[in-house]
Design an enzyme around this catalytic site. Structure first.
Site, mmCIF file in Angstrom:
data_model
loop_
_atom_site.group_PDB
_atom_site.id
_atom_site.type_symbol
_atom_site.label_atom_id
_atom_site.label_comp_id
_atom_site.label_asym_id
_atom_site.label_seq_id
_atom_site.Cartn_x
_atom_site.Cartn_y
_atom_site.Cartn_z
ATOM 1 N N MET A 34 0.837 -1.200 0.000
ATOM 2 C CA MET A 34 0.000 0.000 0.000
ATOM 3 C C MET A 34 0.875 1.254 0.000
ATOM 4 O O MET A 34 0.413 2.347 0.325
ATOM 5 C CB MET A 34 -0.937 0.007 1.206
ATOM 6 C CG MET A 34 -1.912 -1.177 1.180
ATOM 7 S SD MET A 34 -3.469 -0.862 2.032
ATOM 8 C CE MET A 34 -2.876 -0.553 3.690
ATOM 9 N N HIS A 38 8.884 1.315 3.399
ATOM 10 C CA HIS A 38 9.975 1.326 4.372
ATOM 11 C C HIS A 38 10.792 0.053 4.155
ATOM 12 O O HIS A 38 10.508 -0.734 3.238
ATOM 13 C CB HIS A 38 9.423 1.424 5.801
ATOM 14 C CG HIS A 38 8.344 0.422 6.111
ATOM 15 N ND1 HIS A 38 8.581 -0.942 6.146
ATOM 16 C CD2 HIS A 38 7.016 0.574 6.354
ATOM 17 C CE1 HIS A 38 7.468 -1.574 6.427
ATOM 18 N NE2 HIS A 38 6.494 -0.690 6.551
ATOM 19 N N HIS A 41 9.042 -3.347 3.483
ATOM 20 C CA HIS A 41 8.627 -3.578 2.098
ATOM 21 C C HIS A 41 9.841 -3.893 1.213
ATOM 22 O O HIS A 41 9.810 -4.812 0.399
ATOM 23 C CB HIS A 41 7.965 -2.324 1.511
ATOM 24 C CG HIS A 41 6.736 -1.854 2.223
ATOM 25 N ND1 HIS A 41 6.714 -0.702 2.971
ATOM 26 C CD2 HIS A 41 5.489 -2.365 2.294
ATOM 27 C CE1 HIS A 41 5.497 -0.510 3.450
ATOM 28 N NE2 HIS A 41 4.725 -1.509 3.077
ATOM 29 N N GLN A 65 -10.365 -2.626 2.165
ATOM 30 C CA GLN A 65 -9.883 -3.269 3.384
ATOM 31 C C GLN A 65 -9.895 -2.330 4.593
ATOM 32 O O GLN A 65 -9.447 -2.710 5.659
ATOM 33 C CB GLN A 65 -8.499 -3.886 3.167
ATOM 34 C CG GLN A 65 -7.372 -2.905 2.979
ATOM 35 C CD GLN A 65 -6.083 -3.617 2.597
ATOM 36 O OE1 GLN A 65 -5.940 -4.118 1.478
ATOM 37 N NE2 GLN A 65 -5.137 -3.709 3.526
HETATM 38 P P1 AMP Z 1 1.384 -2.865 3.517
HETATM 39 O O1 AMP Z 1 1.927 -1.824 2.609
HETATM 40 O O2 AMP Z 1 1.322 -2.456 4.946
HETATM 41 O O3 AMP Z 1 0.086 -3.443 3.005
HETATM 42 O O4 AMP Z 1 2.430 -4.052 3.494
HETATM 43 C C1 AMP Z 1 2.820 -4.654 2.274
HETATM 44 C C2 AMP Z 1 3.632 -5.884 2.585
HETATM 45 O O5 AMP Z 1 4.776 -5.543 3.364
HETATM 46 C C3 AMP Z 1 2.838 -6.928 3.397
HETATM 47 O O6 AMP Z 1 3.167 -8.219 2.919
HETATM 48 C C4 AMP Z 1 3.371 -6.707 4.794
HETATM 49 O O7 AMP Z 1 3.288 -7.870 5.601
HETATM 50 C C5 AMP Z 1 4.817 -6.354 4.520
HETATM 51 N N1 AMP Z 1 5.398 -5.629 5.644
HETATM 52 C C6 AMP Z 1 4.910 -4.529 6.259
HETATM 53 N N2 AMP Z 1 5.702 -4.163 7.292
HETATM 54 C C7 AMP Z 1 6.708 -5.077 7.352
HETATM 55 C C8 AMP Z 1 7.849 -5.253 8.198
HETATM 56 N N3 AMP Z 1 8.108 -4.439 9.203
HETATM 57 N N4 AMP Z 1 8.658 -6.299 7.950
HETATM 58 C C9 AMP Z 1 8.402 -7.151 6.925
HETATM 59 N N5 AMP Z 1 7.356 -7.038 6.088
HETATM 60 C C10 AMP Z 1 6.513 -6.008 6.292
#
Ligand code: AMP
Length: 304
Positions: A34, A38, A41, A65
Site C-alpha cells: 500500500m 519502508h 517492504h 480493506q
Molecule cells: P502494507 O503496505 O502495509 O500493506 O504491506 C505490504 C507488505 O509488506 C505486506 O506483505 C506486509 O506484511 C509487509 N510488511 C509490512 N511491514 C513489514 C515489516 N516491518 N517487515 C516485513 N514485512 C513487512
C-alpha cells in the site's frame, strides 16, 4: 546503471507488460504493497529480485480493506519517493492502479476465507480480510505471479492469503519475509508515522512483551493464558488499549490452551489513535523452542 522501471496504471497495461516478460521465459514475482515504503517492504522486494526473473510491485491503498472510521483518508501517500526507491532497487514493473480501474459499482463478487478471516484482527476489523482477499485475488489474476512475497509482520494476512490461493487454485508460491524492525524492536509500519513522540517511545513495549512471553515458553511455561498474560501486562503498562494478545495454532489460527507445535503469538492494540500489531511464530518441540517463519507447503501440489 539502473534499468528503467516500467509503470502501469491499468490492469490491461500491466498484464501486457507481464505477457512480454513471460514471452522471454522470465519467472514473475509480485510484492503487493500500500506504499509509504519502508525497509520492511524493500526487504520483500529484494527477496523477489533474488528469486524472480521479473519483479512487479503493486502500490494500491485498497479502500475495501478499510472499515468505517479507520484511517483510509489519512493513510500516508509518498508515491514519488516510493517509485524512486523501487527503480533504484531494480524493480521491473510498478503497478499503481487507480481505484476505479479495479472496482466499479457493478461489482458483486466477494472473496471470503471462512473462520481464518474472522479471528484475531478479523474480530475487531470486520470485513477487513474480505477486502484484502478481493484485491489480492485480483492482483494474482492480473499479474499471474509465480511467486508472491508477504511479511511475517502481517502473519494472519499471510495465512489467509495462502488459504485463499490454495482453495482457488492460484498457481502461486507464497514466500514470507521476516519482520523488519527499528533498532528498539518496534516493527516497521507505514502507520508508525502517526505516533506522537511520547507514543513512539512507548510503542516497543509490545515487542518487549512478546519477547518476554516467548522467554516464558522457553523456560517451560505451556499455559497459553499465562504466556499471553505477560505481553498483555507489558502493553497495558505502556498505555496500549489492547485489542488482543493470543496464542494460536500457526496454520489454523485457532486459539490454543497449551503452547505446543508451531504457534503464533500475536498481539494488537492501540496507542492513542494508532493501531499497531506484532507477532512471533515459534516452533515448540521436546528438543526446544525456536523462532520461525510460518511455512506454507500447499503450493507444492502445483510444482512442475
Ligand atoms: P502494507 O503496505 O502495509 O500493506 O504491506 C505490504 C507488505 O509488506 C505486506 O506483505 C506486509 O506484511 C509487509 N510488511 C509490512 N511491514 C513489514 C515489516 N516491518 N517487515 C516485513 N514485512 C513487512
Amino acid at each position: 546503471m539502473t534499468r528503467k522501471m516500467k509503470k502501469a496504471t491499468s490492469p490491461a497495461e500491466a498484464a501486457g507488460i507481464i505477457g512480454e516478460a513471460r514471452k522471454k521465459g522470465l519467472s514473475v514475482g509480485l510484492v503487493p504493497t500500500m506504499g509509504a515504503l519502508h525497509e520492511g517492504h524493500l526487504s520483500l522486494v529484494r527477496m523477489s529480485l533474488g528469486r524472480s526473473g521479473f519483479t512487479a510491485v503493486s502500490l494500491f491503498v485498497n479502500p475495501k480493506q478499510f472499515g468505517a472510521g479507520e484511517d483510509l483518508g489519512r493513510y500516508p501517500r509518498t508515491e514519488d519517493q516510493d517509485s524512486k526507491l523501487l527503480e533504484e532497487l531494480g524493480v521491473d514493473l510498478l503497478f499503481m492502479p487507480p481505484a476505479d480501474s479495479l472496482y466499479s459499482d457493478a461489482d458483486r463478487t466477494t472473496v471470503s476465507v471462512r473462520e481464518l478471516g474472522d479471528r484475531l484482527c478479523g474480530s475487531s476489523r470486520p470485513g477487513h480480510f474480505d477486502g484484502v482477499m478481493l484485491v489480492v485475488a485480483k492482483l494474482f489474476n492480473i499479474i499471474r505471479p509465480d511467486f508472491a512475497f508477504f511479511g511475517q509482520k502481517d502473519a494472519q494476512q499471510a495465512v489467509v492469503i495462502q488459504r485463499m490461493a490454495a482453495d482457488l487454485d492460484f498457481h502461486v508460491r507464497i514466500f514470507l519475509g521476516p519482520t523488519v524492525r527499528e533498532d528498539d524492536g518496534l516493527a516497521m509500519s507505514s502507520r508508525n508515522r502517526y505516533l506522537t513522540a511520547k507514543e513512539r517511545a512507548l510503542a516497543p513495549a509490545m515487542r518487549k512483551g512478546l519477547l518476554e512471553s516467548a522467554d516464558a515458553i522457553r523456560k517451560g511455561e505451556r499455559d497459553a493464558k499465562k504466556v499471553t498474560g505477560i505481553v498483555t501486562a507489558r502493553m497495558k503498562e505502556a498505555g496500549f488499549e489492547i485489542d488482543y494478545a493470543e496464542l494460536v495454532d500457526g496454520a489454523t489460527l485457532i486459539p490454543l490452551d497449551k503452547a505446543e507445535g508451531t504457534v503464533l503469538l500475536a498481539a494488537a492494540g492501540k496507542l492513542g489513535t494508532t493501531r499497531l500489531i506484532d507477532n512471533m511464530a515459534l516452533r515448540i518441540s521436546p528438543e526446544g523452542v525456536s523462532e520461525t517463519l510460518l511455512e506454507f507447503p500447499e503450493w507444492s501440489r502445483y510444482e512442475r
